[in-house]
Design an enzyme around this catalytic site. Sequence first.
Site, short mmCIF file in Angstrom:
data_model
loop_
_atom_site.label_atom_id
_atom_site.label_comp_id
_atom_site.label_asym_id
_atom_site.label_seq_id
_atom_site.Cartn_x
_atom_site.Cartn_y
_atom_site.Cartn_z
N SER A 105 43.96 43.27 34.52
CA SER A 105 42.87 42.31 34.67
C SER A 105 41.73 42.57 33.69
CB SER A 105 42.32 42.37 36.10
OG SER A 105 41.66 43.61 36.32
N GLU A 118 45.19 44.75 27.15
CA GLU A 118 45.62 43.34 27.21
C GLU A 118 45.22 42.86 28.59
OE1 GLU A 118 47.40 40.48 28.72
OE2 GLU A 118 49.27 41.59 28.47
N CYS A 160 51.37 37.12 31.76
CA CYS A 160 50.11 37.01 31.04
C CYS A 160 50.12 35.81 30.09
CB CYS A 160 49.81 38.29 30.27
SG CYS A 160 51.22 38.93 29.34
N GLU A 209 41.06 32.48 34.82
CA GLU A 209 42.50 32.64 35.04
C GLU A 209 42.80 32.71 36.53
OE1 GLU A 209 46.19 35.62 33.77
OE2 GLU A 209 44.12 36.34 33.65
#
Length: 528
Positions: free
Chosen positions: A241, A264, A301, A392
């Site tokens: 996250s 990432e 992702c 997101e």
Amino acid sequence: MITGKNYIGSQLKGNGDKTYRTFNPQLNIENLWEFTEATHEEIEEAVTLADQAFKIYKNCSGQEKASFLNAIADEILAIGDPLLEMYCTESGLPRGRAEGERGRTIFQLRSFADMLTVGSWVEATLDTAIPERQPLPKEDLRKMLVPIGPIVVFGSSNFPFAFSTAGGDTASALAAGCPVIVKSHSMHIGTGEMVASAVIKAAKKTNMPEGVFSNLIGSGVVLGASLVKHPLVKAVGFTGSIKGGRALFNLASQRPEPIPVFAEMGSINPVVILPNALENESQKWASTYAGSITLGTGQFCTNPGLLLAIKGENLNNFATQLAEEVEKITPSCMLHPSIKADYDVGKETIKSQKGVDTVVEYKGEIAANYASQTILTVDGKTFLENPTLSHEVFGPFSILVQCDDEVQLVSIISQLDGQLTGTIISEDSEIGNYINVIDSLQNRVGRLIFNGVPTGVEVCPSMIHGGPYPASSDSRFTAVGIHAVKRWVRPFSFQNWPDKLLPLELQNENPLGISRLVNTIQTSLPIL
């Protein structure tokens, strides 16, 4: 095969008094195995061992490291069905996904082994001396990439193999010549222990130094912070996250010796659907994107969480077709009750925003920890005015933004945070009329896709799995493919150094036969 202990190098230790169990999301029960958190002393021992191992491992030849990585792949395969069963038990993911991800992990390890065998990855650059040059002689300078030291890798929740214990971060760091300490992800500690046992067996078989690899158990906050702040740790790899990645980044930057965190983190992967594609192939793209949004319960992702198109009857038809296709898909299990809870909160937060309507939400009966796939819609003006709508939502979710025109479409893209991917759906004759859209999207992403889906990350040298912040903490690097090794190395120069004392990669005779840049010419020939 499960001990519930930490691998401190090759030694299994579990002297702590705090324990954990993993969870079976399909059965909605805790698993039987009990795992013990690493103590402060065990953390210290693992890092100290890694530092000692670095002094030896950094000097191992490319062939020796390649043998180690290939042996890891062999040992993972040798575990067989019990490893796949553990993966499914702890993740709720199906057997086919486990087999596919194991295959990807094996391929990653062998790809780095092949890279090491060839040897040219070190980017050897030689500029030989010109002592007679006037007014000043030219010195002999030789440069190559060298490893930086012990690396801490945080396993990810959604890829128990490919982005975890022996996944891409670990494989690339070991390829670079850096020992690795893995912080095992709490959702699949048993899977992590089994993979760690394979790494340790491989290390013993190939005579790697003790401490080249350790696998630790513990909470993300306590164990993670201890590892990142340890002065002997030289870099961090993280997949997860934005909140978690940013916390690690802040810790690392506040050290007396700051270190890089290659994280990432988050991405909604915008998809732009141009008018002619909507007019002529809307059914095709509705079916394709219904599958992409719900693939793996949306727990990628690279899930397409944002669809952008220009208002009109064709877009209305597409929305209807997308809803029909999504309703056909049976919901699937999420990785953990906490991830399902976060999904529900994120989804409901966006649903509750002013001006947001529902295109489709699965309303049938579902089992515990299963997710109801959802598509929402909003007009472009509302999206621009409300930052919450670009957050997101990790799961089978996407929001369709209906833009007034190309100008508003470009404004929306330009306002987005950095993303892993951007996609343009277009007919060949149409895309050339949208250069501003292409330029804007390229500026916000690490990978630009034409007439495809973002889900699916090919493991190859040309892949970029990264992007402008917060997609990743440093957009200059990829987390996938052999170039991921560049995160764990630094350039180093030798000046006027005796030839016989140089690394083999930089010696005149080029005994390894690698490709080098010699006096601005790329060649594998020796220097006479």
